[in-house]
Scaffold this motif. Sequence first.
Motif, PDB file in Angstrom:
ATOM      1  N   LEU A 251       5.095  -7.610  74.018  1.00 24.67           N
ATOM      2  CA  LEU A 251       5.712  -7.043  72.338  1.00 24.67           C
ATOM      3  C   LEU A 251       4.573  -6.311  72.183  1.00 24.67           C
ATOM      4  CD1 LEU A 251       7.649  -7.253  70.199  1.00 24.67           C
ATOM      5  CD2 LEU A 251       6.713  -9.319  69.217  1.00 24.67           C
ATOM      6  N   ARG A 252       3.370  -6.615  72.196  1.00 27.64           N
ATOM      7  CA  ARG A 252       2.250  -5.778  71.809  1.00 27.64           C
ATOM      8  C   ARG A 252       2.131  -4.523  72.369  1.00 27.64           C
ATOM      9  NH1 ARG A 252      -1.248  -5.145  67.444  1.00 27.64           N
ATOM     10  NH2 ARG A 252      -1.792  -3.139  67.993  1.00 27.64           N
ATOM     11  N   LEU A 253       2.577  -4.521  73.694  1.00 27.47           N
ATOM     12  CA  LEU A 253       2.543  -3.076  74.352  1.00 27.47           C
ATOM     13  C   LEU A 253       3.699  -2.372  73.593  1.00 27.47           C
ATOM     14  CD1 LEU A 253       1.779  -1.240  76.775  1.00 27.47           C
ATOM     15  CD2 LEU A 253       3.314  -2.461  78.162  1.00 27.47           C
ATOM     16  N   ALA A 254       4.925  -2.895  73.356  1.00 21.04           N
ATOM     17  CA  ALA A 254       5.949  -2.376  72.915  1.00 21.04           C
ATOM     18  C   ALA A 254       5.619  -1.582  71.342  1.00 21.04           C
ATOM     19  CB  ALA A 254       7.082  -3.138  72.581  1.00 21.04           C
ATOM     20  N   TYR A 255       4.697  -2.480  70.487  1.00 12.24           N
ATOM     21  CA  TYR A 255       4.264  -1.869  69.576  1.00 12.24           C
ATOM     22  C   TYR A 255       3.279  -0.713  69.770  1.00 12.24           C
ATOM     23  CZ  TYR A 255       1.784  -1.120  65.207  1.00 12.24           C
ATOM     24  OH  TYR A 255       1.297  -0.712  63.940  1.00 12.24           O
ATOM     25  N   ASP A 256       2.590  -0.648  70.757  1.00 11.57           N
ATOM     26  CA  ASP A 256       1.515   0.260  71.177  1.00 11.57           C
ATOM     27  C   ASP A 256       2.275   1.634  71.575  1.00 11.57           C
ATOM     28  OD1 ASP A 256      -0.703  -1.292  70.078  1.00 11.57           O
ATOM     29  OD2 ASP A 256      -1.050  -1.713  72.192  1.00 11.57           O
ATOM     30  N   LEU A 257       3.202   1.553  72.097  1.00 14.70           N
ATOM     31  CA  LEU A 257       4.003   2.503  72.770  1.00 14.70           C
ATOM     32  C   LEU A 257       4.879   3.219  71.829  1.00 14.70           C
ATOM     33  CD1 LEU A 257       5.201   1.009  76.119  1.00 14.70           C
ATOM     34  CD2 LEU A 257       3.252   2.512  75.644  1.00 14.70           C
ATOM     35  N   LEU A 258       5.080   2.473  70.711  1.00 14.41           N
ATOM     36  CA  LEU A 258       6.067   3.188  69.830  1.00 14.41           C
ATOM     37  C   LEU A 258       5.719   4.457  68.823  1.00 14.41           C
ATOM     38  CD1 LEU A 258       9.055   2.297  68.955  1.00 14.41           C
ATOM     39  CD2 LEU A 258       8.172   1.419  67.060  1.00 14.41           C
ATOM     40  N   ARG A 259       6.364   5.342  68.432  1.00 11.40           N
ATOM     41  CA  ARG A 259       5.945   6.331  67.464  1.00 11.40           C
ATOM     42  C   ARG A 259       6.298   5.906  66.036  1.00 11.40           C
ATOM     43  NH1 ARG A 259      10.316   8.478  64.761  1.00 11.40           N
ATOM     44  NH2 ARG A 259      12.182   9.289  66.043  1.00 11.40           N
ATOM     45  N   PRO A 260       5.573   6.358  65.126  1.00 12.14           N
ATOM     46  CA  PRO A 260       5.957   6.008  63.768  1.00 12.14           C
ATOM     47  C   PRO A 260       7.455   6.162  63.617  1.00 12.14           C
ATOM     48  CG  PRO A 260       3.697   6.902  63.727  1.00 12.14           C
ATOM     49  CD  PRO A 260       4.417   7.187  65.161  1.00 12.14           C
ATOM     50  N   GLY A 261       8.156   5.371  62.855  1.00 10.14           N
ATOM     51  CA  GLY A 261       9.467   5.574  62.576  1.00 10.14           C
ATOM     52  C   GLY A 261      10.268   5.127  63.955  1.00 10.14           C
ATOM     53  N   GLY A 262       9.950   4.588  64.783  1.00  8.13           N
ATOM     54  CA  GLY A 262      10.775   4.194  66.195  1.00  8.13           C
ATOM     55  C   GLY A 262      11.243   2.869  65.892  1.00  8.13           C
ATOM     56  N   ILE A 263      11.916   2.571  66.964  1.00  7.66           N
ATOM     57  CA  ILE A 263      12.478   1.229  66.923  1.00  7.66           C
ATOM     58  C   ILE A 263      12.218   0.504  68.002  1.00  7.66           C
ATOM     59  CG2 ILE A 263      14.762   0.003  67.063  1.00  7.66           C
ATOM     60  CD1 ILE A 263      16.268   2.592  66.215  1.00  7.66           C
ATOM     61  N   ILE A 264      11.554  -0.881  67.950  1.00  8.86           N
ATOM     62  CA  ILE A 264      11.637  -1.834  68.823  1.00  8.86           C
ATOM     63  C   ILE A 264      12.567  -2.729  69.021  1.00  8.86           C
ATOM     64  CG2 ILE A 264      10.179  -3.929  69.420  1.00  8.86           C
ATOM     65  CD1 ILE A 264       7.757  -2.792  68.206  1.00  8.86           C
ATOM     66  N   SER A 265      13.318  -2.855  70.064  1.00  5.89           N
ATOM     67  CA  SER A 265      14.406  -3.862  70.321  1.00  5.89           C
ATOM     68  C   SER A 265      13.943  -4.890  71.267  1.00  5.89           C
ATOM     69  CB  SER A 265      15.901  -2.982  70.859  1.00  5.89           C
ATOM     70  OG  SER A 265      16.645  -3.976  71.070  1.00  5.89           O
ATOM     71  N   SER A 266      13.913  -5.936  70.633  1.00  7.44           N
ATOM     72  CA  SER A 266      13.359  -7.180  71.524  1.00  7.44           C
ATOM     73  C   SER A 266      14.294  -8.264  71.946  1.00  7.44           C
ATOM     74  CB  SER A 266      12.115  -7.740  70.759  1.00  7.44           C
ATOM     75  OG  SER A 266      11.891  -9.115  71.591  1.00  7.44           O
ATOM     76  N   VAL A 267      14.650  -8.607  73.164  1.00 11.29           N
ATOM     77  CA  VAL A 267      15.549  -9.452  73.493  1.00 11.29           C
ATOM     78  C   VAL A 267      14.742 -10.644  74.572  1.00 11.29           C
ATOM     79  CG1 VAL A 267      17.560  -8.385  73.334  1.00 11.29           C
ATOM     80  CG2 VAL A 267      16.501  -8.343  75.695  1.00 11.29           C
ATOM     81  N   GLY A 268      13.555 -10.538  74.787  1.00  5.27           N
ATOM     82  CA  GLY A 268      12.921 -11.551  75.506  1.00  5.27           C
ATOM     83  C   GLY A 268      12.823 -12.776  74.469  1.00  5.27           C
ATOM     84  N   VAL A 269      12.975 -13.919  75.207  1.00  2.00           N
ATOM     85  CA  VAL A 269      12.938 -14.954  74.477  1.00  2.00           C
ATOM     86  C   VAL A 269      11.520 -15.718  73.920  1.00  2.00           C
ATOM     87  CG1 VAL A 269      13.601 -17.758  74.350  1.00  2.00           C
ATOM     88  CG2 VAL A 269      14.751 -16.078  75.686  1.00  2.00           C
ATOM     89  N   HIS A 270      11.342 -15.002  72.635  1.00  2.00           N
ATOM     90  CA  HIS A 270       9.962 -15.506  72.243  1.00  2.00           C
ATOM     91  C   HIS A 270       9.945 -16.875  71.415  1.00  2.00           C
ATOM     92  CE1 HIS A 270       8.079 -11.481  72.311  1.00  2.00           C
ATOM     93  NE2 HIS A 270       9.188 -11.141  72.475  1.00  2.00           N
ATOM     94  N   THR A 271       8.616 -17.481  71.722  1.00  2.00           N
ATOM     95  CA  THR A 271       8.548 -18.971  71.194  1.00  2.00           C
ATOM     96  C   THR A 271       7.240 -19.093  70.515  1.00  2.00           C
ATOM     97  OG1 THR A 271       7.426 -19.421  73.400  1.00  2.00           O
ATOM     98  CG2 THR A 271       9.838 -19.938  73.011  1.00  2.00           C
TER      99      THR A 271
END
Length: 349
Positions: A251-271
């Motif tokens: 999830l941290r990598l997803a944030y780091d790869l995203l541009r400002p204004g972009g979308i993170i779509s997460s379906v991993g089962v986070h606990t």
Amino acid sequence: MQALTFAGKEIIEFSTVKDPEILKPTDVIVRITLAGVCGSDLHVYHGRETGLDPGTVMGHEFTGIIEEAGSEVKNFKKGSRVLSPFTTSCGECFYCRVGLTCRCIKGNLFGWVQHGHGLQGAQAMYIRVPMADSTLLPLSNDLNERKALLLGDVFSTGYFCADNAHITPEAVSVVVGCGPVGLMAVTAAKHLGAEKLFAVDVVPERLALAEQFGAIPLNASMMDVKEKILNETDGRGADKVMEAVGSDKTLRLAYDLLRPGGIISSVGVHTAPHYAFSPAEGYDKNITYKNGRCPAHYYAEKLLREGVPQRYPIEKIITHQFHLKDGARAYEVFDKKLDNCIKAVLLTE
Ligand SMILES: [Zn+2]
Ligand SMILES: [Zn+2]
């Protein structure tokens, strides 16, 4: 009947349990023909979910044939071939009507019994399915059983992930994690029009399959993925990032790869109790973050109607099959990714 049951941390037993019976007139009994072992079964396997009753039949992915139908069941009869989402749904409540079938007020997850309440699972010879008319879907002859099994969970979940990312052809998109769900997100993102689509993992065989499904593979153990994505986007970052693992690191990598204004779509089962990025970081990037459990009945029905799974070789992710009696070994191979296992299925005959 025989079934795989949870017997404690990392202990799966092939045992004899009571045959399921019709309890309500809207129930059916399905004779299982194919069952899946899923990444979310591993949470239970590793004992990370507390309170699951020992002796619970594991699993929530299956296809099969109706063995017996309750007196009020209209859509199915003995002999009907069916596939199933991983939760039951009533078809009538607010959430069912708006398509969020995973949050049905009467719904339950298969393979989840706590303090005697809940539903037994699908890694067995037979399963009881409540609210059968609004839970199950007919398995037509043009759909092979393996595709149907995937449609009940991982393909629907991967599609939900790509759908939530609002894929457009001109966007630069990234899938983080090429396990079963990530590979299905690659297929779905391509179906939804993604042209520049990257897929991140560290396992060469998984990346090779992501490439076959239309993504540009990035091996995170051999390169700086963030630097690569920044180079591909004039230093901005990706427009859409699909996270399909469920760990803080991804999830941290997803944030780091995203541009400002972009979308993170997460379906991993986070606990985890906290996000891997702070509210301040979310604000500073103007991110849109979408996540949660897939409404698999809604997506499976839609994708069947649109003939989507028929068009893609999604069953290539099923690398291993075991007989039910070798279920303990199936869990071990799948969990440890032995012999390049991506997804394992169980045969009952
Ligand atoms: Zn699953
Ligand atoms: Zn409902």
